[in-house]
Design a protein around this motif. Structure first.
Motif, PDB file in Angstrom:
ATOM      1  N   VAL A   1     -78.844  26.696 -66.918  1.00  0.00           N
ATOM      2  CA  VAL A   1     -77.511  26.334 -66.588  1.00  0.00           C
ATOM      3  C   VAL A   1     -77.743  25.718 -65.176  1.00  0.00           C
ATOM      4  O   VAL A   1     -78.182  26.378 -64.415  1.00  0.00           O
TER       5      VAL A   1
ATOM      6  N   ASN B   1     -74.267  34.640 -65.174  1.00  0.00           N
ATOM      7  CA  ASN B   1     -74.396  33.684 -64.001  1.00  0.00           C
ATOM      8  C   ASN B   1     -72.590  33.881 -63.227  1.00  0.00           C
ATOM      9  O   ASN B   1     -71.930  34.758 -64.053  1.00  0.00           O
ATOM     10  N   GLU B   2     -73.047  33.236 -62.295  1.00  0.00           N
ATOM     11  CA  GLU B   2     -71.734  34.032 -61.516  1.00  0.00           C
ATOM     12  C   GLU B   2     -70.369  33.189 -61.836  1.00  0.00           C
ATOM     13  O   GLU B   2     -69.547  34.205 -61.542  1.00  0.00           O
ATOM     14  N   THR B   3     -70.754  32.669 -62.665  1.00  0.00           N
ATOM     15  CA  THR B   3     -69.137  31.819 -63.118  1.00  0.00           C
ATOM     16  C   THR B   3     -68.640  32.457 -64.733  1.00  0.00           C
ATOM     17  O   THR B   3     -68.068  32.520 -64.778  1.00  0.00           O
ATOM     18  N   PHE B   4     -69.418  33.793 -64.674  1.00  0.00           N
ATOM     19  CA  PHE B   4     -69.023  34.006 -66.170  1.00  0.00           C
ATOM     20  C   PHE B   4     -68.056  34.747 -66.236  1.00  0.00           C
ATOM     21  O   PHE B   4     -66.515  35.271 -65.642  1.00  0.00           O
TER      22      PHE B   4
ATOM     23  N   GLN C   1     -78.878  34.703 -69.991  1.00  0.00           N
ATOM     24  CA  GLN C   1     -78.459  35.093 -68.055  1.00  0.00           C
ATOM     25  C   GLN C   1     -77.720  35.075 -68.468  1.00  0.00           C
ATOM     26  O   GLN C   1     -76.698  34.221 -68.482  1.00  0.00           O
TER      27      GLN C   1
ATOM     28  N   PHE D   1     -82.036  36.262 -75.900  1.00  0.00           N
ATOM     29  CA  PHE D   1     -82.316  36.089 -74.597  1.00  0.00           C
ATOM     30  C   PHE D   1     -80.993  35.509 -73.547  1.00  0.00           C
ATOM     31  O   PHE D   1     -81.116  34.392 -74.754  1.00  0.00           O
TER      32      PHE D   1
ATOM     33  N   LEU E   1     -64.690  33.588 -65.132  1.00  0.00           N
ATOM     34  CA  LEU E   1     -64.228  32.292 -65.917  1.00  0.00           C
ATOM     35  C   LEU E   1     -62.791  33.236 -66.940  1.00  0.00           C
ATOM     36  O   LEU E   1     -62.019  32.712 -67.462  1.00  0.00           O
TER      37      LEU E   1
ATOM     38  N   TYR F   1     -65.812  37.179 -76.447  1.00  0.00           N
ATOM     39  CA  TYR F   1     -65.946  35.816 -75.731  1.00  0.00           C
ATOM     40  C   TYR F   1     -67.652  36.103 -75.864  1.00  0.00           C
ATOM     41  O   TYR F   1     -68.313  35.629 -76.802  1.00  0.00           O
TER      42      TYR F   1
ATOM     43  N   HIS G   1     -73.010  23.112 -64.100  1.00  0.00           N
ATOM     44  CA  HIS G   1     -71.775  23.654 -63.005  1.00  0.00           C
ATOM     45  C   HIS G   1     -71.799  23.021 -61.685  1.00  0.00           C
ATOM     46  O   HIS G   1     -71.836  23.339 -61.129  1.00  0.00           O
TER      47      HIS G   1
ATOM     48  N   ASN H   1     -76.299  24.816 -61.588  1.00  0.00           N
ATOM     49  CA  ASN H   1     -75.579  24.967 -60.122  1.00  0.00           C
ATOM     50  C   ASN H   1     -76.042  23.744 -59.985  1.00  0.00           C
ATOM     51  O   ASN H   1     -76.659  23.217 -59.363  1.00  0.00           O
TER      52      ASN H   1
ATOM     53  N   VAL I   1     -76.075  32.667 -56.816  1.00  0.00           N
ATOM     54  CA  VAL I   1     -76.273  32.278 -57.834  1.00  0.00           C
ATOM     55  C   VAL I   1     -78.137  32.638 -58.997  1.00  0.00           C
ATOM     56  O   VAL I   1     -78.093  33.315 -59.710  1.00  0.00           O
TER      57      VAL I   1
ATOM     58  N   LYS J   1     -70.823  33.957 -77.623  1.00  0.00           N
ATOM     59  CA  LYS J   1     -71.262  33.405 -77.597  1.00  0.00           C
ATOM     60  C   LYS J   1     -73.318  34.168 -77.863  1.00  0.00           C
ATOM     61  O   LYS J   1     -73.828  33.475 -78.154  1.00  0.00           O
TER      62      LYS J   1
ATOM     63  N   ARG K   1     -88.344  38.416 -71.100  1.00  0.00           N
ATOM     64  CA  ARG K   1     -88.498  36.826 -72.053  1.00  0.00           C
ATOM     65  C   ARG K   1     -89.396  36.949 -72.673  1.00  0.00           C
ATOM     66  O   ARG K   1     -89.024  36.892 -74.090  1.00  0.00           O
TER      67      ARG K   1
ATOM     68  N   PRO L   1     -81.332  31.679 -58.306  1.00  0.00           N
ATOM     69  CA  PRO L   1     -81.815  30.696 -59.275  1.00  0.00           C
ATOM     70  C   PRO L   1     -83.314  30.577 -59.405  1.00  0.00           C
ATOM     71  O   PRO L   1     -84.135  31.691 -58.486  1.00  0.00           O
TER      72      PRO L   1
ATOM     73  N   SER M   1     -70.573  25.066 -69.584  1.00  0.00           N
ATOM     74  CA  SER M   1     -70.141  25.738 -71.008  1.00  0.00           C
ATOM     75  C   SER M   1     -70.169  27.070 -70.332  1.00  0.00           C
ATOM     76  O   SER M   1     -69.546  27.681 -71.661  1.00  0.00           O
ATOM     77  N   GLY M   2     -69.511  27.978 -69.656  1.00  0.00           N
ATOM     78  CA  GLY M   2     -68.828  28.887 -69.511  1.00  0.00           C
ATOM     79  C   GLY M   2     -69.913  29.826 -68.629  1.00  0.00           C
ATOM     80  O   GLY M   2     -70.131  31.113 -69.735  1.00  0.00           O
ATOM     81  N   GLY M   3     -71.304  29.641 -68.330  1.00  0.00           N
ATOM     82  CA  GLY M   3     -71.902  31.412 -67.400  1.00  0.00           C
ATOM     83  C   GLY M   3     -73.247  30.768 -68.484  1.00  0.00           C
ATOM     84  O   GLY M   3     -73.299  32.269 -67.614  1.00  0.00           O
ATOM     85  N   MET M   4     -73.483  30.834 -69.460  1.00  0.00           N
ATOM     86  CA  MET M   4     -74.049  32.035 -69.616  1.00  0.00           C
ATOM     87  C   MET M   4     -75.403  30.888 -70.579  1.00  0.00           C
ATOM     88  O   MET M   4     -74.918  30.083 -71.200  1.00  0.00           O
ATOM     89  N   GLY M   5     -76.652  31.618 -69.919  1.00  0.00           N
ATOM     90  CA  GLY M   5     -77.455  29.741 -70.833  1.00  0.00           C
ATOM     91  C   GLY M   5     -79.348  31.086 -70.626  1.00  0.00           C
ATOM     92  O   GLY M   5     -79.209  32.564 -70.696  1.00  0.00           O
ATOM     93  N   GLU M   6     -80.352  30.129 -70.635  1.00  0.00           N
ATOM     94  CA  GLU M   6     -81.607  30.980 -70.368  1.00  0.00           C
ATOM     95  C   GLU M   6     -82.320  31.010 -69.722  1.00  0.00           C
ATOM     96  O   GLU M   6     -83.059  31.350 -68.948  1.00  0.00           O
ATOM     97  N   GLU M   7     -81.821  29.813 -68.505  1.00  0.00           N
ATOM     98  CA  GLU M   7     -83.054  29.917 -66.919  1.00  0.00           C
ATOM     99  C   GLU M   7     -81.683  29.546 -66.189  1.00  0.00           C
ATOM    100  O   GLU M   7     -80.360  28.834 -66.180  1.00  0.00           O
ATOM    101  N   LYS M   8     -81.744  29.757 -64.405  1.00  0.00           N
ATOM    102  CA  LYS M   8     -80.605  29.415 -63.660  1.00  0.00           C
ATOM    103  C   LYS M   8     -81.168  28.419 -62.731  1.00  0.00           C
ATOM    104  O   LYS M   8     -82.380  28.943 -62.380  1.00  0.00           O
TER     105      LYS M   8
ATOM    106  N   ARG N   1     -81.111  24.906 -72.371  1.00  0.00           N
ATOM    107  CA  ARG N   1     -80.226  26.077 -72.366  1.00  0.00           C
ATOM    108  C   ARG N   1     -80.266  27.063 -70.965  1.00  0.00           C
ATOM    109  O   ARG N   1     -79.795  28.117 -70.639  1.00  0.00           O
TER     110      ARG N   1
END
Lengths: 351, 688
Positions: free
Chosen positions: A286, B79-82, B77, B75, B85, B116, A312, A288, A219, B120, B49, A221, A192-199, A284
């Motif tokens: 992300v 991501n390397e895909t961001f 994070q 908060f 993208l 963007y 992803h 991988n 990543v 977000k 956090r 993670p 959904s676009g590369g942003m979240g709260e944990e990887k 939320r």
């Protein structure tokens, strides 16, 4: 395969079923087109012992190789043309760049698929069902096909055929590795676009577990979980996997719940394991996903990415493929994916 | 029973234990944007956090620590895909005729990027507000909900499709609209053949956030909020190093363009983020615009507090609830006394213990040295100054003895004043690390006893993850994993020192593990890292313990290595190795916490603005000290490693790392000696 005996499981908007066959009379496989990737492994031709293809066209992906006229490839090509004549199906060969030039190839394939949908598609000018022989197809193409089908909604259902191989002389991880050039996100499966709260990094490992370490760096993670394919067929592969898992566990301090043994060729088993992991992650996160094991892992991962926007999907572009011989062990798997939201598939009696 | 120190990435735990540290409090109150830099595992994510409102209110222990909230934190994070993208999207949106005109493309890229990112952020902000209201933390009425949502839609987010029923519009619905809009735009970027079809509506960068923040403020009203003034909006973005250099400038520009109550907190791995440049001509970020908090350069004392609090917190929450009442100090932050358990041991105390417990060969020599030092100090110092040296301690002054034995007679003169005395003390203190190694060497110990509170926190090299690894090993040795949770209560309550032998084994095992962890990776780039760590480890150990000449006094704490990157790059190119590989190896090793980049003074270098810098100064992570046997403090002295040697080590690889270290050691030690001799004679002849 009558409709009443097939059991489906639903993941997202996809229904999934699988079956395995060992021998016996060939099964009729009807589809608009069949896609096969020409390779040098002899298991490439295994599907002729299991299936009777009734398709409009066989599309052959002929990736350019470093050296021309490899005998094993030519032999497979000959077999394939023979199959085409036997079934009375037109065989179209598509000459592609080397398989690692995936972007160019995918662009070309995208165009060709659209064209073929017009000529061969049996549902309102789109492909209703496509058979894919994936035993020798690079993972990123498999995953891209699933994305084209169920994210871009241009194919209504996919049927994958996979021949189990014999890795008799494979001893170390080197015998599975194809090196690593870089990691890429599978087109359309970027989440959904590369942003979240944990990887999180979910990895399906194969014979060479090392290929995912680079991802940890990219990543970074906070959590890593593993899927380990087990088949009990090759003691030495199991030993190799044990060794790889022990290494990953030690270096990244995985806990018991984060390593799972999965039946190596079970699509549902993989999907179930993936789902269990996903349930444990926050809404939320992300996630991988990267797989390097049996092809069914690649299918499961792509299905997962189509059904969950947190996912992803990552793929590896190898440096080059070593020419290793893998022969079929006689077992053949068929995995079917159906788009439940498509009217073409929900008509009663169509599947 | 699980090891409470076990999973050392906070997120592994089912119930992450966050500590609202002093630093978090500082950042929460800061009226400026704050940039938080640190290496991996320095606690950036935890800090961010612990500032996020949703995380605070979901976590009882954290909200108890924080008290009333004076800010609202969101908060994220990256991501390397961001980054790819967005770049992809940009390609689609920019008309073909200007695609190669950088001056025209960059502002457009910026607008797309910020549009963007802002959406977000707003999406997340609105979602968290809705969630907090449902959980009862926010107390606004449904009519306010609708009015604010409609106002926002009218004023800012008008490009989102008109709601069907105005009566039932709400913030949650608005959030849903944003999600759909963003998703549609992005799907269109990937699938649509022509850019016009994407439905993308550019906005003035910063406008969305500024306006949304203002509109939302009246809603932030509830029992958990301090209602005395308008709360700050803290936008907490983690992993900013995932952005490309250009995108980093975009983000900086955005930081500069938002004002009012919107305060950004960006966290990134030190050195991998551009903290200065923006894309506005003539404007850059200075200290007036933002604070930079460097987690790596924390004061050792502050780090020790962090270690103590974190270990106490972890142990406290590892206890089953019903056993908490058995604690002597029933408080999450002070239940466990790290200092008492590990012991406040000076170097002298440790050596004393070793000498008492065994019959090591060099003990007579050491005792003699220490007695001589005690005599020297008590004879030559005034009684008042003797206090500084703690001569009345039970342990003999071994470190002082070794240091004094090294000193030249002219330095070792009788201290005249109080200042002289403290100078002497300082120069002895600086030798402490070396004295420790020397003593171990004289005692012919196999594994050096890196034990006690000070040494263990110092070995962790201000990285909390490394500290937890060591503590994990200690815990595993003292409490068997199968045992009853009551043992855990004992472990926490006790004030007795954990047996030194246990500590020693644990520390050594942790050090070994760190190296093994590196070696087990056979990723193509890791091979060089392993070679580098091994080679530098042996070299550091030799440089710190062996002296080729008598006047090596000033150079005991060597171990910072200067590497000439420019020369190395040209050498690497001549060898036809991939040119970026060198930087990659060094950077990776640094990011993964195997080496540390430092400035000439030995402090951590964070703002390396120029990625094409000519030289780099590095030292090994201190956690390797027990494995290789180098000092747990410092180092302070710089040695230059010739570029050709470095290339030899990393790329041509003719020799084992150990042999490489030997030959470089000879070179480093021999060279200055030759030089001084030569110059000496030259000057003498001049004088004559």
């Amino acid at each position: 395969m009558t409709a009443s005996t097939v059991e489906y499981r639903v993941f997202g908007h996809l229904a999934v079923t699988e079956k395995a066959r060992d021998a016996g009379t060939c099964e009729t496989m009807e589809a608009d087109i069949a896609i096969v990737a020409l390779g040098w492994e002899t298991r490439f031709a295994a599907f002729e012992n299991h299936l009777d293809l009734k398709v409009g066209k066989i599309v052959v992906l002929d990736f350019a190789l470093k050296e021309a006229n490899v005998p094993a490839v030519e032999e497979n090509r000959r077999k394939l043309i023979a199959m085409g004549t036997r079934w009375g199906v037109e065989v179209t060969v598509i000459t592609l760049e080397p398989s690692i030039e995936y972007q160019k190839n995918i662009n070309l394939l995208d165009h060709l698929l659209t064209q073929m949908a017009a000529s061969c598609g049996s549902y309102e000018g789109s492909l209703r069902k496509v058979f894919v022989e994936c035993s020798t197809m690079p993972r990123i193409y498999i995953q891209w096909l699933i994305a084209v089908a169920f994210k871009k909604m241009s194919i209504q259902s996919l049927e994958f055929g996979y021949a189990e191989g014999i890795y008799g002389n494979a001893i170390g991880k080197e015998d599975f590795s194809s090196g690593l050039d870089r990691y890429v996100t599978v087109p359309h499966l970027q989440g959904s676009g590369g942003m979240g709260e944990e990887k999180v990094l979910l990895v399906g490992i194969g014979g060479d577990a090392d290929v995912f370490y680079g991802l940890i760096d990219i990543v970074s993670p906070e959590r890593i979980s593993l899927l380990v394919p087990r088949s009990d067929k090759n003691a030495h592969i199991d030993a190799l996997l044990d060794q790889q898992v022990a290494k990953v566990r030690e270096t990244h301090r995985l806990e018991d719940g984060e390593v799972r043994d999965i039946q190596a060729f079970g699509l549902m088993a993989h999907l179930d394991a993936f789902e269990t992991y996903l349930d444990g992650f926050g809404s939320r996160a992300v996630v991988n996903v990267f797989v390097s094991g049996p092809k069914v892992q690649a299918i499961a991962a792509a299905v997962l990415a189509c059904s969950d926007s947190r996912v992803h999907l990552k793929a590896r572009i190898p440096t080059s493929y070593a020419h290793r011989e893998v022969s079929a062990n006689g077992r053949y798997h068929i995995y079917r994916l159906i788009d439940l939201t498509s009217p073409a598939c929900s008509l009663p009696g169509t599947f | 029973m699980e090891n409470p120190f076990g999973p050392n990435r906070i997120e592994y735990e089912s119930r992450p234990i966050l500590w609202f540290s002093q630093k978090s409090a500082l950042i929460s109150a800061a009226a400026k944007p704050v940039f938080v830099a640190g290496t991996r595992g320095s606690g950036k994510t935890s800090i961010l956090r612990s500032l996020s409102t949703v995380h605070i209110l979901e976590d009882k222990s954290l909200s108890d620590q924080v008290g009333k909230l004076a800010w609202y934190g969101v908060f994220f994070q990256l991501n390397e895909t961001f980054s790819p993208l967005i770049d992809n999207a940009v390609l689609n949106l920019i008309p073909e005729r200007i695609r190669f005109d950088t001056a025209a493309v960059i502002p457009r890229q910026f607008v797309i990027f910020s549009h963007y990112l802002e959406l977000k952020i707003v999406e997340r902000l609105l979602e968290s507000i809705g969630q907090l209201r449902r959980d009862g933390h926010l107390k606004y009425r449904a009519s306010e909900d609708r009015d604010v949502a409609l106002a926002l839609h009218r004023e800012v987010l008008h490009f989102i499709p008109q709601p069907a029923r105005l009566d039932f519009f709400s913030i949650d619905e608005l959030r849903g609209g944003i999600t759909r809009y963003v998703d549609e735009c992005f799907n269109a970027f990937f699938f649509a053949a022509d850019a016009g079809a994407t439905g993308f509506r550019a906005t003035d960068p910063g406008a969305i956030i500024n306006k949304v923040a203002t509109a939302i403020t009246p809603l932030l009203n509830g029992p958990s909020f301090a209602g005395d003034r308008a709360p700050f909006f803290k936008i907490l973005i983690d992993d900013c190093e995932a952005l490309t250099p250009l995108q980093q400038q975009f983000l900086n520009t955005l930081v500069r363009k938002t004002r009012g109550n919107v305060k950004w907190v960006l966290a990134y791995i030190g050195g991998l983020y551009d903290t200065i440049r923006t894309i506005i001509p003539g404007q850059s970020l200075s200290n007036a615009d933002r604070d930079v908090e460097n987690l790596d350069s924390v004061d050792p004392r502050e780090f020790a507090t962090l270690c103590e609090n974190v270990s106490s917190l972890r142990l406290y929450y590892a206890l089953p609830d019903h056993l908490r009442s058995d604690l002597e100090r029933n408080d999450a932050l002070s239940a466990f006394s790290l200092k008492n358990r590990l012991g406040r041991l000076s170097v002298n105390d440790i050596i004393e213990r070793v000498i008492i417990s065994g019959h090591s060969e060099g003990r007579e020599e050491l005792v003699a040295l220490a007695d001589a030092a005690r005599e020297f100090l008590s004879v030559n110092l005034r009684t008042a100054d003797q206090q500084q040296f703690l001569l009345d301690r039970k342990a003999r002054p071994y470190a002082e003895g070794l240091a004094l034995a090294l000193m030249n007679p002219e330095i070792k003169r009788r201290p005249m004043s109080k200042a002289d005395a403290s100078n002497l003390k300082r120069s002895i203190a600086r030798k402490q690390g070396w004295a420790f190694l020397k003593a171990c060497q004289m005692l012919r110990l196999h594994d050096y006893p890196y034990v006690g509170h000070q040494i263990i926190t110092s070995l962790s090299d201000v990285c909390i993850r490394d500290f937890l690894d060591i503590m994990g090993e200690i815990f595993r040795r003292s409490v068997p994993s199968s045992s009853d949770p009551r043992k855990l209560v004992e472990f926490i309550n006790s004030d007795l020192q954990i047996h030194l032998e246990q500590q020693r084994q644990a520390v050594n095992a942790a050090s070994q593990r760190k190296l093994d962890g590196l070696q087990a990776l056979s990723h193509p780039y890791e091979e060089e890292s392993v070679r580098m760590v091994r080679a530098l480890g042996y070299l550091t150990a030799r440089l710190q313990t062996e002296f080729a000449e008598e006047n090596a006094l000033g150079t005991t704490e060597r171990g910072i290595f200067r590497v000439d990157l420019k020369e190395m790059r040209s050498l690497v190119n001549r060898l036809e190795q991939p040119s970026g590989k060198l930087d990659e190896v060094l950077r990776r090793a640094e990011r993964d916490g195997f080496i540390r980049e430092v400035s000439a003074a030995g402090n951590f270098e964070v703002d390396r603005a120029d990625p094409a810098s000519k030289e780099m100064m590095i030292r090994l992570h201190r956690r390797f000290a027990p494995y290789f046997g180098f000092s747990y403090r410092g180092p302070y002295e710089i040695n230059t490693i010739p570029a050709a040697r470095m290339v030899d080590l990393l790329f041509t690889r003719h020799r084992l790392p150990e042999d490489w270290a030997d030959s470089v050691f000879k070179e480093l030690v021999a060279r200055p000696a030759l030089k001084t001799e030569f110059q000496h004679s030259l000057f003498e002849s001049d004088l004559e």
